[in-house]
Design a protein around this motif. Structure first.
Motif, PDB file in Angstrom:
ATOM      1  N   ARG A   1       0.831  -1.204   0.000  1.00  0.00           N
ATOM      2  CA  ARG A   1       0.000   0.000   0.000  1.00  0.00           C
ATOM      3  C   ARG A   1       0.869   1.260   0.000  1.00  0.00           C
ATOM      4  NH1 ARG A   1      -3.076  -2.825   3.698  1.00  0.00           N
ATOM      5  NH2 ARG A   1      -2.331  -1.562   5.455  1.00  0.00           N
ATOM      6  N   LEU A   2       1.930   1.247   0.792  1.00  0.00           N
ATOM      7  CA  LEU A   2       2.820   2.397   0.823  1.00  0.00           C
ATOM      8  C   LEU A   2       3.440   2.656  -0.556  1.00  0.00           C
ATOM      9  CD1 LEU A   2       4.723   1.861   4.214  1.00  0.00           C
ATOM     10  CD2 LEU A   2       3.152   3.724   3.654  1.00  0.00           C
ATOM     11  N   ALA A   3       3.867   1.577  -1.207  1.00  0.00           N
ATOM     12  CA  ALA A   3       4.480   1.719  -2.528  1.00  0.00           C
ATOM     13  C   ALA A   3       3.489   2.288  -3.540  1.00  0.00           C
ATOM     14  CB  ALA A   3       5.014   0.378  -3.004  1.00  0.00           C
ATOM     15  N   ALA A   4       2.216   1.926  -3.399  1.00  0.00           N
ATOM     16  CA  ALA A   4       1.195   2.425  -4.318  1.00  0.00           C
ATOM     17  C   ALA A   4       0.835   3.875  -4.026  1.00  0.00           C
ATOM     18  CB  ALA A   4      -0.055   1.549  -4.225  1.00  0.00           C
ATOM     19  N   GLU A   5       0.957   4.293  -2.773  1.00  0.00           N
ATOM     20  CA  GLU A   5       0.512   5.632  -2.371  1.00  0.00           C
ATOM     21  C   GLU A   5       1.586   6.704  -2.524  1.00  0.00           C
ATOM     22  OE1 GLU A   5      -0.582   4.946   1.648  1.00  0.00           O
ATOM     23  OE2 GLU A   5      -2.418   3.810   1.148  1.00  0.00           O
ATOM     24  N   ILE A   6       2.857   6.335  -2.449  1.00  0.00           N
ATOM     25  CA  ILE A   6       3.945   7.326  -2.455  1.00  0.00           C
ATOM     26  C   ILE A   6       4.454   7.538  -3.881  1.00  0.00           C
ATOM     27  CG2 ILE A   6       6.274   7.828  -1.627  1.00  0.00           C
ATOM     28  CD1 ILE A   6       5.622   6.167   0.854  1.00  0.00           C
ATOM     29  N   PRO A   7       4.374   8.758  -4.393  1.00  0.00           N
ATOM     30  CA  PRO A   7       4.873   9.029  -5.755  1.00  0.00           C
ATOM     31  C   PRO A   7       6.369   8.712  -5.865  1.00  0.00           C
ATOM     32  CG  PRO A   7       3.518  10.845  -4.952  1.00  0.00           C
ATOM     33  CD  PRO A   7       3.764   9.944  -3.772  1.00  0.00           C
ATOM     34  N   GLY A   8       6.751   8.047  -6.940  1.00  0.00           N
ATOM     35  CA  GLY A   8       8.154   7.730  -7.169  1.00  0.00           C
ATOM     36  C   GLY A   8       8.688   6.594  -6.323  1.00  0.00           C
ATOM     37  N   ALA A   9       7.770   5.829  -5.703  1.00  0.00           N
ATOM     38  CA  ALA A   9       8.224   4.723  -4.854  1.00  0.00           C
ATOM     39  C   ALA A   9       8.500   3.473  -5.679  1.00  0.00           C
ATOM     40  CB  ALA A   9       7.178   4.422  -3.789  1.00  0.00           C
ATOM     41  N   TRP A  10       9.485   2.717  -5.216  1.00  0.00           N
ATOM     42  CA  TRP A  10       9.814   1.423  -5.840  1.00  0.00           C
ATOM     43  C   TRP A  10       9.862   0.365  -4.741  1.00  0.00           C
ATOM     44  CZ3 TRP A  10      14.815  -0.989  -4.998  1.00  0.00           C
ATOM     45  CH2 TRP A  10      14.963  -2.205  -5.667  1.00  0.00           C
ATOM     46  N   LEU A  11       9.068  -0.693  -4.917  1.00  0.00           N
ATOM     47  CA  LEU A  11       9.050  -1.809  -3.972  1.00  0.00           C
ATOM     48  C   LEU A  11      10.090  -2.828  -4.404  1.00  0.00           C
ATOM     49  CD1 LEU A  11       7.683  -3.179  -1.523  1.00  0.00           C
ATOM     50  CD2 LEU A  11       6.080  -4.222  -3.134  1.00  0.00           C
ATOM     51  N   ALA A  12      11.097  -3.053  -3.559  1.00  0.00           N
ATOM     52  CA  ALA A  12      12.202  -3.942  -3.938  1.00  0.00           C
ATOM     53  C   ALA A  12      11.723  -5.372  -4.162  1.00  0.00           C
ATOM     54  CB  ALA A  12      13.284  -3.911  -2.866  1.00  0.00           C
ATOM     55  N   ASN A  13      10.792  -5.865  -3.328  1.00  0.00           N
ATOM     56  CA  ASN A  13      10.192  -7.190  -3.497  1.00  0.00           C
ATOM     57  C   ASN A  13      11.253  -8.283  -3.626  1.00  0.00           C
ATOM     58  OD1 ASN A  13       8.241  -9.155  -3.796  1.00  0.00           O
ATOM     59  ND2 ASN A  13       7.903  -8.751  -5.970  1.00  0.00           N
ATOM     60  N   GLN A  14      12.075  -8.403  -2.604  1.00  0.00           N
ATOM     61  CA  GLN A  14      13.193  -9.344  -2.639  1.00  0.00           C
ATOM     62  C   GLN A  14      12.767 -10.789  -2.856  1.00  0.00           C
ATOM     63  OE1 GLN A  14      15.048  -9.990   1.282  1.00  0.00           O
ATOM     64  NE2 GLN A  14      13.356  -8.850   2.216  1.00  0.00           N
ATOM     65  N   TYR A  15      11.553 -11.142  -2.435  1.00  0.00           N
ATOM     66  CA  TYR A  15      11.096 -12.524  -2.561  1.00  0.00           C
ATOM     67  C   TYR A  15      10.898 -12.947  -4.017  1.00  0.00           C
ATOM     68  CZ  TYR A  15      10.441 -12.842   2.464  1.00  0.00           C
ATOM     69  OH  TYR A  15      10.657 -12.869   3.814  1.00  0.00           O
ATOM     70  N   ASP A  16      10.567 -11.996  -4.863  1.00  0.00           N
ATOM     71  CA  ASP A  16      10.284 -12.329  -6.263  1.00  0.00           C
ATOM     72  C   ASP A  16      11.209 -11.626  -7.245  1.00  0.00           C
ATOM     73  OD1 ASP A  16       8.118 -13.900  -5.388  1.00  0.00           O
ATOM     74  OD2 ASP A  16       6.743 -12.197  -5.464  1.00  0.00           O
ATOM     75  N   ASN A  17      12.165 -10.877  -6.761  1.00  0.00           N
ATOM     76  CA  ASN A  17      13.031 -10.078  -7.618  1.00  0.00           C
ATOM     77  C   ASN A  17      14.193 -10.928  -8.135  1.00  0.00           C
ATOM     78  OD1 ASN A  17      14.823  -8.155  -8.715  1.00  0.00           O
ATOM     79  ND2 ASN A  17      14.053  -6.577  -7.323  1.00  0.00           N
ATOM     80  N   PRO A  18      14.322 -11.103  -9.463  1.00  0.00           N
ATOM     81  CA  PRO A  18      15.408 -11.937 -10.000  1.00  0.00           C
ATOM     82  C   PRO A  18      16.797 -11.375  -9.734  1.00  0.00           C
ATOM     83  CG  PRO A  18      14.239 -10.784 -11.773  1.00  0.00           C
ATOM     84  CD  PRO A  18      13.437 -10.579 -10.536  1.00  0.00           C
ATOM     85  N   ALA A  19      16.882 -10.073  -9.440  1.00  0.00           N
ATOM     86  CA  ALA A  19      18.186  -9.486  -9.127  1.00  0.00           C
ATOM     87  C   ALA A  19      18.716  -9.971  -7.788  1.00  0.00           C
ATOM     88  CB  ALA A  19      18.090  -7.958  -9.123  1.00  0.00           C
ATOM     89  N   ASN A  20      17.846 -10.558  -6.956  1.00  0.00           N
ATOM     90  CA  ASN A  20      18.277 -11.120  -5.678  1.00  0.00           C
ATOM     91  C   ASN A  20      19.170 -12.346  -5.898  1.00  0.00           C
ATOM     92  OD1 ASN A  20      18.470 -12.468  -3.203  1.00  0.00           O
ATOM     93  ND2 ASN A  20      16.279 -12.475  -2.792  1.00  0.00           N
ATOM     94  N   PRO A  21      18.699 -13.423  -6.487  1.00  0.00           N
ATOM     95  CA  PRO A  21      19.609 -14.548  -6.720  1.00  0.00           C
ATOM     96  C   PRO A  21      20.744 -14.213  -7.674  1.00  0.00           C
ATOM     97  CG  PRO A  21      17.480 -14.922  -7.796  1.00  0.00           C
ATOM     98  CD  PRO A  21      17.313 -13.737  -6.910  1.00  0.00           C
ATOM     99  N   ASP A  22      20.499 -13.298  -8.614  1.00  0.00           N
ATOM    100  CA  ASP A  22      21.549 -12.937  -9.570  1.00  0.00           C
ATOM    101  C   ASP A  22      22.776 -12.369  -8.874  1.00  0.00           C
ATOM    102  OD1 ASP A  22      22.458 -12.481 -12.387  1.00  0.00           O
ATOM    103  OD2 ASP A  22      22.395 -10.383 -11.727  1.00  0.00           O
ATOM    104  N   ALA A  23      22.572 -11.663  -7.750  1.00  0.00           N
ATOM    105  CA  ALA A  23      23.710 -11.119  -7.006  1.00  0.00           C
ATOM    106  C   ALA A  23      24.668 -12.231  -6.602  1.00  0.00           C
ATOM    107  CB  ALA A  23      23.201 -10.384  -5.760  1.00  0.00           C
ATOM    108  N   HIS A  24      24.131 -13.379  -6.267  1.00  0.00           N
ATOM    109  CA  HIS A  24      24.958 -14.480  -5.766  1.00  0.00           C
ATOM    110  C   HIS A  24      25.550 -15.312  -6.899  1.00  0.00           C
ATOM    111  CE1 HIS A  24      23.568 -13.339  -1.850  1.00  0.00           C
ATOM    112  NE2 HIS A  24      22.326 -13.341  -2.306  1.00  0.00           N
ATOM    113  N   VAL A  25      24.881 -15.299  -8.042  1.00  0.00           N
ATOM    114  CA  VAL A  25      25.472 -15.920  -9.232  1.00  0.00           C
ATOM    115  C   VAL A  25      26.732 -15.157  -9.631  1.00  0.00           C
ATOM    116  CG1 VAL A  25      25.123 -16.415 -11.685  1.00  0.00           C
ATOM    117  CG2 VAL A  25      23.259 -16.810 -10.065  1.00  0.00           C
ATOM    118  N   ARG A  26      26.681 -13.837  -9.500  1.00  0.00           N
ATOM    119  CA  ARG A  26      27.795 -12.990  -9.926  1.00  0.00           C
ATOM    120  C   ARG A  26      28.881 -12.821  -8.878  1.00  0.00           C
ATOM    121  NH1 ARG A  26      26.584  -8.366  -9.904  1.00  0.00           N
ATOM    122  NH2 ARG A  26      24.398  -8.315  -9.251  1.00  0.00           N
ATOM    123  N   THR A  27      28.531 -12.942  -7.592  1.00  0.00           N
ATOM    124  CA  THR A  27      29.535 -12.626  -6.561  1.00  0.00           C
ATOM    125  C   THR A  27      29.786 -13.760  -5.571  1.00  0.00           C
ATOM    126  OG1 THR A  27      27.932 -11.593  -5.020  1.00  0.00           O
ATOM    127  CG2 THR A  27      28.882 -10.195  -6.741  1.00  0.00           C
TER     128      THR A  27
END
Length: 460
Positions: free
Chosen positions: A135-161
């Motif tokens: 709700r906060l992400a939807a209400e605040i202009p310019g907000a970005w929800l990181a959503n670590q549970y579903d974000n492919p950049a999360n596992p990708d960090a560990h593939v790369r590092t």
């Protein structure tokens, strides 16, 4: 010579390996710990935080002056606060009300705004942490929800590092990788890389709380933060993280809370590594794995975060005793009274008056209050799911005077939950808890309801 960096973000990752020489003594294979708590933000989540922010910037999801929002048990929020504030973003961290208080203090110290919300609710409940941050992400202009549970950049960090670091640090000798599973990003990315680079030779083992659903538990609450999968009994749809790749994990070691917490304490006291409870779970699992292996094998276990975030919990003797995880040999404690305790009667909170009375009448004496819990669980009732208590006398009185009916709900007759004591506490501590107001206490063993003790046992 120590490295020199232009900013703190450049110091994320590059963590050392330490051999667990004392805890691993006499085992078939050596065990090395990847000390992620030595990352700049104190946890493995620094890597995912940086990866997700950079990906969001590349994709135009996060723009100058924007706001980063995330639901977190603490560590990912800390990583996002470090990266986000350093790059000029506002950061709002939604933190579970069950997370250690130290994590919220650290988040505020890094300049993040903290919103606390419940996680021990059905996933669909508007007050659930995940729904609050959405709700906060939807209400605040310019907000970005990181959503670590579903974000492919999360596992990708560990593939790369993380994966390449471990492969290089062990000279390609690693045969087994052990890590906890929370969002699934760390084990999926690191394990996936190690399997790929080794031609499938590396075995990936998930360390999981015993009751967590990942490893086949009943989904009931556990006391190890940041890993595992809890399922509220009223949740309609059980969602698993998209960051988690089940095919990467070859096997699970399901670790009871007590073993996890005591192993975390041993890490500090025998190896000089002050790590959190999820590190304790991972090390306990790694030691089990190493016992089954030989000298040609090499086990690497990932330690996700620092014990400095849990000084009020796992590294506190008082907290450990209060929840029934710590018992000192030779001390006079509640343990000696359990054999004479009243039978424990538990019923689901949605039971009827008749069902509760039947349960009470079925035990010898039938005088102990029934403990009301959200749901019956195969692994017993967690103290965190106890919602009240009711005595046989109250039920029978309600039926006699007509204020209750056998098929009616218990809610009208429900009394407060019994005060709790840990099995390792002293009789003097129990008397203090009983005071003048309570007739009985609920005894906890490993954070779960084990027995009811009446005040008469303590001469009060």
């Amino acid at each position: 010579m120590a490295a020199v960096h232009d900013n703190v973000v450049d110091a994320i990752g590059g963590t050392p390996l330490f051999r667990l020489a004392r805890l691993g003594a006499g085992l078939g294979a050596p065990v090395y710990a990847k000390a992620e708590f030595l990352s700049i933000g104190g946890s493995v989540k620094d890597r995912a935080a940086l990866s997700m922010v950079l990906a969001a910037e590349r994709e135009g999801l996060l723009r100058p002056g924007g706001t980063i929002i995330e639901a977190t048990s603490g560590n990912t929020g800390i990583g996002l606060a470090i990266v986000g504030r350093q790059r000029g973003y506002r950061v709002i961290a939604g933190v579970s009300d069950r997370s250690a208080a130290e994590k919220s203090d650290i988040l505020r110290a890094y300049g993040a705004e903290v919103v606390t919300a419940a996680t021990a609710l059905p996933r669909e409940d508007p007050a659930h942490l995940f729904n609050v941050v959405e709700r906060l992400a939807a209400e605040i202009p310019g907000a970005w929800l990181a959503n670590q549970y579903d974000n492919p950049a999360n596992p990708d960090a560990h593939v790369r590092t993380t994966g390449p670091e471990i492969w290089e640090q062990t000279g390609g000798r690693i045969t087994h990788f052990v890590a906890g599973v929370g969002t699934g990003g760390t084990i999926s990315g690191t394990g996936g890389y190690l399997k790929q680079v080794s031609g499938g030779a590396v075995t990936v083992v998930g360390a999981d709380p015993q009751s967590s659903l990942y490893g086949g538990g009943d989904g009931s609450p556990y006391f190890v933060e940041s890993i595992g999968h809890f399922l509220h009994p009223e949740t309609v749809e059980d969602r698993w993280p998209q960051a988690y790749r089940e095919d990467v994990v070859d096997a699970f070691e399901r670790v009871p809370d007590r073993e996890s917490l005591l192993t975390a304490r041993q890490l500090a006291r025998t190896e000089g590594l002050l790590a959190g409870p999820s590190s304790g779970a991972a090390v306990a699992a790694a030691l089990r794995v190493a016992r089954r292996l030989g000298p040609d094998d090499l086990v690497v276990v990932l330690l996700p975060d620092s014990g400095r975030s849990y000084l009020s919990k796992v590294h506190s003797d008082d907290w450990m005793r209060q929840w029934g995880f710590l018992e000192e040999p030779g001390a006079e404690t509640v343990r000696s009274l359990l054999d004479a305790a009243a039978p424990l009667v538990t019923v689901a909170a949605d039971a009827t008056v008749g069902e509760a009375l039947e349960a009470l009448c079925a035990v010898p004496g039938g005088v102990a209050p029934a403990v009301l819990a959200r749901a019956a669980r195969p692994y017993g009732v967690s103290a965190t799911e106890v919602v009240g208590s009711v005595s046989r006398a109250v039920l029978e009185s309600g039926l006699a005077d007509g204020s209750a009916k056998p098929d009616g709900p218990l809610s009208a007759l429900l009394g407060p939950a019994l005060p709790t004591v840990g099995v390792g506490q002293s009789p003097a501590e129990v008397r203090a808890v009983l005071g003048d107001a309570h007739e009985a206490v609920l005894v906890l063993v490993d954070g779960r309801a084990a027995a009811v003790l009446h005040r008469g046992r303590f001469g009060v």
